[in-house]
Design a protein around this motif. Sequence first.
Motif, PDB file in Angstrom:
ATOM      1  N   ASP A 190     -69.990 -96.583-121.059  1.00 51.72           N
ATOM      2  CA  ASP A 190     -69.522 -96.456-120.075  1.00 51.72           C
ATOM      3  C   ASP A 190     -69.648 -95.644-118.985  1.00 51.72           C
ATOM      4  O   ASP A 190     -69.409 -94.359-119.844  1.00 51.72           O
ATOM      5  CB  ASP A 190     -67.875 -97.232-120.674  1.00 51.72           C
ATOM      6  CG  ASP A 190     -67.838 -98.178-121.248  1.00 51.72           C
ATOM      7  OD1 ASP A 190     -69.008 -99.606-121.154  1.00 51.72           O
ATOM      8  OD2 ASP A 190     -67.374 -98.667-121.880  1.00 51.72           O
TER       9      ASP A 190
ATOM     10  N   LEU B  47     -66.006-105.740-113.390  1.00 44.44           N
ATOM     11  CA  LEU B  47     -65.037-104.313-113.990  1.00 44.44           C
ATOM     12  C   LEU B  47     -64.496-103.725-112.877  1.00 44.44           C
ATOM     13  O   LEU B  47     -63.705-103.204-113.369  1.00 44.44           O
ATOM     14  CB  LEU B  47     -66.037-103.730-114.631  1.00 44.44           C
ATOM     15  CG  LEU B  47     -67.282-104.048-115.173  1.00 44.44           C
ATOM     16  CD1 LEU B  47     -68.745-102.715-115.587  1.00 44.44           C
ATOM     17  CD2 LEU B  47     -66.964-105.029-116.337  1.00 44.44           C
TER      18      LEU B  47
ATOM     19  N   ARG C  90     -72.617 -99.883-119.313  1.00 43.10           N
ATOM     20  CA  ARG C  90     -71.917-100.770-118.344  1.00 43.10           C
ATOM     21  C   ARG C  90     -71.449 -99.816-117.010  1.00 43.10           C
ATOM     22  O   ARG C  90     -70.977 -98.787-118.157  1.00 43.10           O
ATOM     23  CB  ARG C  90     -70.985-101.275-119.140  1.00 43.10           C
ATOM     24  CG  ARG C  90     -71.050-102.470-120.114  1.00 43.10           C
ATOM     25  CD  ARG C  90     -69.677-103.056-120.838  1.00 43.10           C
ATOM     26  NE  ARG C  90     -69.208-101.770-121.328  1.00 43.10           N
ATOM     27  CZ  ARG C  90     -67.969-102.334-122.211  1.00 43.10           C
ATOM     28  NH1 ARG C  90     -67.644-103.496-122.424  1.00 43.10           N
ATOM     29  NH2 ARG C  90     -67.050-100.910-122.901  1.00 43.10           N
TER      30      ARG C  90
ATOM     31  N   PHE D   8     -74.999-103.792-116.975  1.00 42.47           N
ATOM     32  CA  PHE D   8     -74.081-103.884-115.997  1.00 42.47           C
ATOM     33  C   PHE D   8     -73.949-103.247-115.152  1.00 42.47           C
ATOM     34  O   PHE D   8     -73.032-101.882-115.200  1.00 42.47           O
ATOM     35  CB  PHE D   8     -73.057-104.756-116.257  1.00 42.47           C
ATOM     36  CG  PHE D   8     -71.902-105.385-116.468  1.00 42.47           C
ATOM     37  CD1 PHE D   8     -71.876-107.115-116.466  1.00 42.47           C
ATOM     38  CD2 PHE D   8     -71.075-104.874-114.867  1.00 42.47           C
ATOM     39  CE1 PHE D   8     -71.185-108.054-115.636  1.00 42.47           C
ATOM     40  CE2 PHE D   8     -70.647-106.160-114.240  1.00 42.47           C
ATOM     41  CZ  PHE D   8     -70.127-107.823-114.374  1.00 42.47           C
TER      42      PHE D   8
END
Length: 306
Positions: A139, A216, A164, A189
């Motif tokens: 992340d 997100l 992500r 992503f």
Amino acid sequence: MNGWLMIRSWRERKRGWLVLVVAAIATAVLLVVGVNARSDGQRAGTPLEPDESGALTPASPISSGEPSPAATATTAPPRATDALSPEERPCDVYLSPFPESNPNGSSREPYSSAEQALAQIDPGEVLCLLPGRYEEPIDVTVSGDDAASVTIRGTEGASVQAVRVAADHVTVESLEITGATVPDSVGVFIDGHGVSVRDNRIHDMVGVGIACAQNLRDEAPRCVNASIADNTITRIDGWGVWIWGEDNYVANNDISRVFAVSSGDADAIRFFGAGHEFRNNYIHDIYEADAGPNREPPHSCLLYTS
């Protein structure tokens, strides 16, 4: 008698020659000493002046009103890495899937927490993933800036399930991304401005290889000015690339073997929004048989939805 006089004359001439030789040597020594003294005085930055005894000594320096060389301000030379393109920059911080007892982010003692490693990264720096399998998503919430992105780079032998990005000006490069088995999973992503995803190999997963959307964060549109280029995407149960945003660039990607089994739908590239540019993407080997019995093959290689 005459012989004695000749010997005496010869001895006197010999003494005269010795006196002359000694005087010449002394004169030469004095000259050398004087030249060295003058040279030393000049190197010290002060002139030489005779003192009361006639010897040459350095005079007191006369201030010119200008700073001495030691006081002159200088510009630090540029670092060797300043002129490097992002893909040429060396790694600044290292991440490993294997815990270390005293991690410091070096290649010998890397961090095992992506959050901890990214906290050490500044714009323009590179986080490198060392070999191994990363089961937890990476992340990325640390942004770069207009001049320098934050880079996430894979090394040979490193594979991740997902990356992500919920940040701006981030580069994701040279990663192997594979293994997601949950429907609607995403390999990479993108939720941000100016994100680059390049030179990655994404394969054998369910969901979407690369998705550029705004799931997100609450702001919309969030996927703006992204670059998705030079990636290999194959054997995806779902979509190769999914775009939803504005002014994104998709080029030189190799997309193959996209099918619908768990996902129920499939496309090589599906996009929404406006201002996108697609160039030289190679879409090939889309087989009905990949979807299995009683399944529809992908209904389009490139689908635009308004």
